[in-house]
Scaffold this active site. Sequence first.
Site, PDB file in Angstrom:
ATOM      1  N   THR A  89       1.123  -0.913  -0.053  1.00  0.00           N
ATOM      2  CA  THR A  89      -0.095   0.081   0.104  1.00  0.00           C
ATOM      3  C   THR A  89       0.710   0.759   0.022  1.00  0.00           C
ATOM      4  O   THR A  89       0.776   2.242  -0.895  1.00  0.00           O
ATOM      5  CB  THR A  89      -0.693  -0.205   0.984  1.00  0.00           C
ATOM      6  OG1 THR A  89      -1.557  -1.034   1.267  1.00  0.00           O
ATOM      7  CG2 THR A  89      -1.692   1.141   1.497  1.00  0.00           C
ATOM      8  N   ASN A 169      -6.017  -9.944  -7.574  1.00  0.00           N
ATOM      9  CA  ASN A 169      -5.960 -10.528  -6.030  1.00  0.00           C
ATOM     10  C   ASN A 169      -7.582 -11.416  -5.586  1.00  0.00           C
ATOM     11  O   ASN A 169      -6.998 -12.374  -4.217  1.00  0.00           O
ATOM     12  CB  ASN A 169      -5.636  -8.735  -4.842  1.00  0.00           C
ATOM     13  CG  ASN A 169      -6.698  -8.673  -5.260  1.00  0.00           C
ATOM     14  OD1 ASN A 169      -6.955  -7.612  -6.417  1.00  0.00           O
ATOM     15  ND2 ASN A 169      -7.687  -8.036  -3.629  1.00  0.00           N
ATOM     16  N   GLN A 197       0.334  -9.988  -5.744  1.00  0.00           N
ATOM     17  CA  GLN A 197      -0.537 -11.125  -5.641  1.00  0.00           C
ATOM     18  C   GLN A 197       0.975 -12.602  -6.606  1.00  0.00           C
ATOM     19  O   GLN A 197       0.601 -13.890  -6.762  1.00  0.00           O
ATOM     20  CB  GLN A 197      -1.557 -11.526  -6.299  1.00  0.00           C
ATOM     21  CG  GLN A 197      -2.663 -11.301  -5.343  1.00  0.00           C
ATOM     22  CD  GLN A 197      -2.596 -11.822  -3.994  1.00  0.00           C
ATOM     23  OE1 GLN A 197      -2.946 -12.627  -3.684  1.00  0.00           O
ATOM     24  NE2 GLN A 197      -3.120 -11.001  -2.769  1.00  0.00           N
ATOM     25  N   SER A 217       4.972  -7.107  -2.366  1.00  0.00           N
ATOM     26  CA  SER A 217       4.635  -7.453  -0.931  1.00  0.00           C
ATOM     27  C   SER A 217       5.163  -8.511  -0.047  1.00  0.00           C
ATOM     28  O   SER A 217       5.150  -9.761  -0.667  1.00  0.00           O
ATOM     29  CB  SER A 217       2.630  -7.589  -0.543  1.00  0.00           C
ATOM     30  OG  SER A 217       3.097  -7.768   0.351  1.00  0.00           O
ATOM     31  N   HIS A 219       4.436 -10.769   2.925  1.00  0.00           N
ATOM     32  CA  HIS A 219       4.035 -10.984   3.470  1.00  0.00           C
ATOM     33  C   HIS A 219       3.006 -11.988   2.433  1.00  0.00           C
ATOM     34  O   HIS A 219       2.511 -13.071   2.405  1.00  0.00           O
ATOM     35  CB  HIS A 219       2.076 -10.409   4.276  1.00  0.00           C
ATOM     36  CG  HIS A 219       1.650 -10.135   4.187  1.00  0.00           C
ATOM     37  ND1 HIS A 219       0.482  -9.916   4.311  1.00  0.00           N
ATOM     38  CD2 HIS A 219       1.343  -8.590   3.842  1.00  0.00           C
ATOM     39  CE1 HIS A 219      -0.847  -9.263   3.594  1.00  0.00           C
ATOM     40  NE2 HIS A 219       0.037  -8.197   3.273  1.00  0.00           N
ATOM     41  N   THR A 250      14.212   4.435  10.304  1.00  0.00           N
ATOM     42  CA  THR A 250      14.903   3.462  10.839  1.00  0.00           C
ATOM     43  C   THR A 250      14.518   2.983  10.100  1.00  0.00           C
ATOM     44  O   THR A 250      13.451   2.227   9.839  1.00  0.00           O
ATOM     45  CB  THR A 250      15.039   3.188  12.161  1.00  0.00           C
ATOM     46  OG1 THR A 250      15.808   4.880  13.187  1.00  0.00           O
ATOM     47  CG2 THR A 250      15.858   1.968  12.087  1.00  0.00           C
ATOM     48  N   CYS A 337      -8.895  -7.038   2.488  1.00  0.00           N
ATOM     49  CA  CYS A 337      -9.074  -5.428   2.346  1.00  0.00           C
ATOM     50  C   CYS A 337     -10.406  -4.778   2.367  1.00  0.00           C
ATOM     51  O   CYS A 337     -10.582  -3.960   3.055  1.00  0.00           O
ATOM     52  CB  CYS A 337      -8.476  -5.009   1.280  1.00  0.00           C
ATOM     53  SG  CYS A 337      -8.849  -5.121  -0.041  1.00  0.00           S
TER      54      CYS A 337
END
Length: 399
Positions: A89, A169, A197, A217, A219, A250, A337
């Site tokens: 995102t 997705n 995806q 992404s 995950h 950081t 989502c």
Amino acid sequence: MNSVSIFRPASQSLRNTSGIYLDHHSTTPVDQRVAEVVMRAMVEDFGNANSIDHTYGEAGRHLIERASFHVAQLVNCDDADVHFTSGSTEAIRLAIAHAVGVADGRPLRIGLSRVEHPAVLDTAARAERLGLARLIWIDVGTDAQLDMASLQEALKDGIDLLCIMAANNEVGTIYPLSEIFGLAEAGGALMLVDATQAAGRVPIDLAETPVEYLILSSHKIYGPKGVGALISSTYDASQVHGLAATHDATPNVPGIAGMGEACRLMAEEGLTDNRRTAEMRDTLQSMLIAKLPELVVNASQANRLPHSLHISIPGVPNDLVVQRLRGRVAVSTGAACMSGAQSASHVLQAMGLSQEIQNGALRIGLGRFTTQDDITLAAAEIEAAIIDVKSALKGSSDD
């Protein structure tokens, strides 16, 4: 450090008190090998990668550099083009804000398919509300594939940034990126590709298809949550519009290291695992159709993600089916989502599916740890849940 014992063996099925996990579109479990890399980065190589005055910081910087290499290898690009983010995102917001920032001052003409991820749709819509963009819509067919005539018409009218996902997705449809990129390039449009995806499941080669912005992404590929990447050879943080302001932070070294390892494993094992997963997906589909002949498979069966099965049982509300499967089989009624908000799927609406098909839709996603035994048991559980709902609805109508 001996941390292996706290992780699930890589070959072990994802079956526990919460049932069989078949919602890999939403998120994937972290691979044991990835988790070990993350753990080491948390407790051993814990230095701040921005503090390179000592060896602790240098070790953190080295982990980021190594992760950049593995991410780049997955999509065949230069390491320097990998920009880590907090997830897809943020990467999408940065990409669109950068495109706005480098525009010539007029509203950016953004072309997007009607089935893009909400992260793309929402960011583009916000840019439009702020007077920074004008949206141009591209239609899709009943299989969620792009209407190429609609795309060509939009490009002819003028598009600055074309947003097309690599694979959907929700229903799993794969898009012909090479062909679309050729059309966009000929039309003078930059291109943003959400590969969240698709990464590791669909071949993506930025040397052959050098889109300006590619989104990944962690995950979704058995890595940790909270980390993603914007891949772009032209991205410059100083040119990002305030729509998505940036600041030096950081680096999330453990997450970045984990994403790098996840990409390494996808590059090395993805092809074999995709074949295995697709075979199990087809087996599950055949088992369900054999017991539920009214079942409808949504989207193209010949052109979908290998782990994706999107079905509908007309006349059987999906929320009731999912409720009965709770604790037995984890599937979803739509994109994660949209969870918690029983709203209609914009993807299924754009496909022009009937309300009955939309109401009965179930999204099933297999994964690296899914076994054949899982598939056999899941098929029986899904069948039983659907029959139970149908029986309850019939009994209610008879009263």
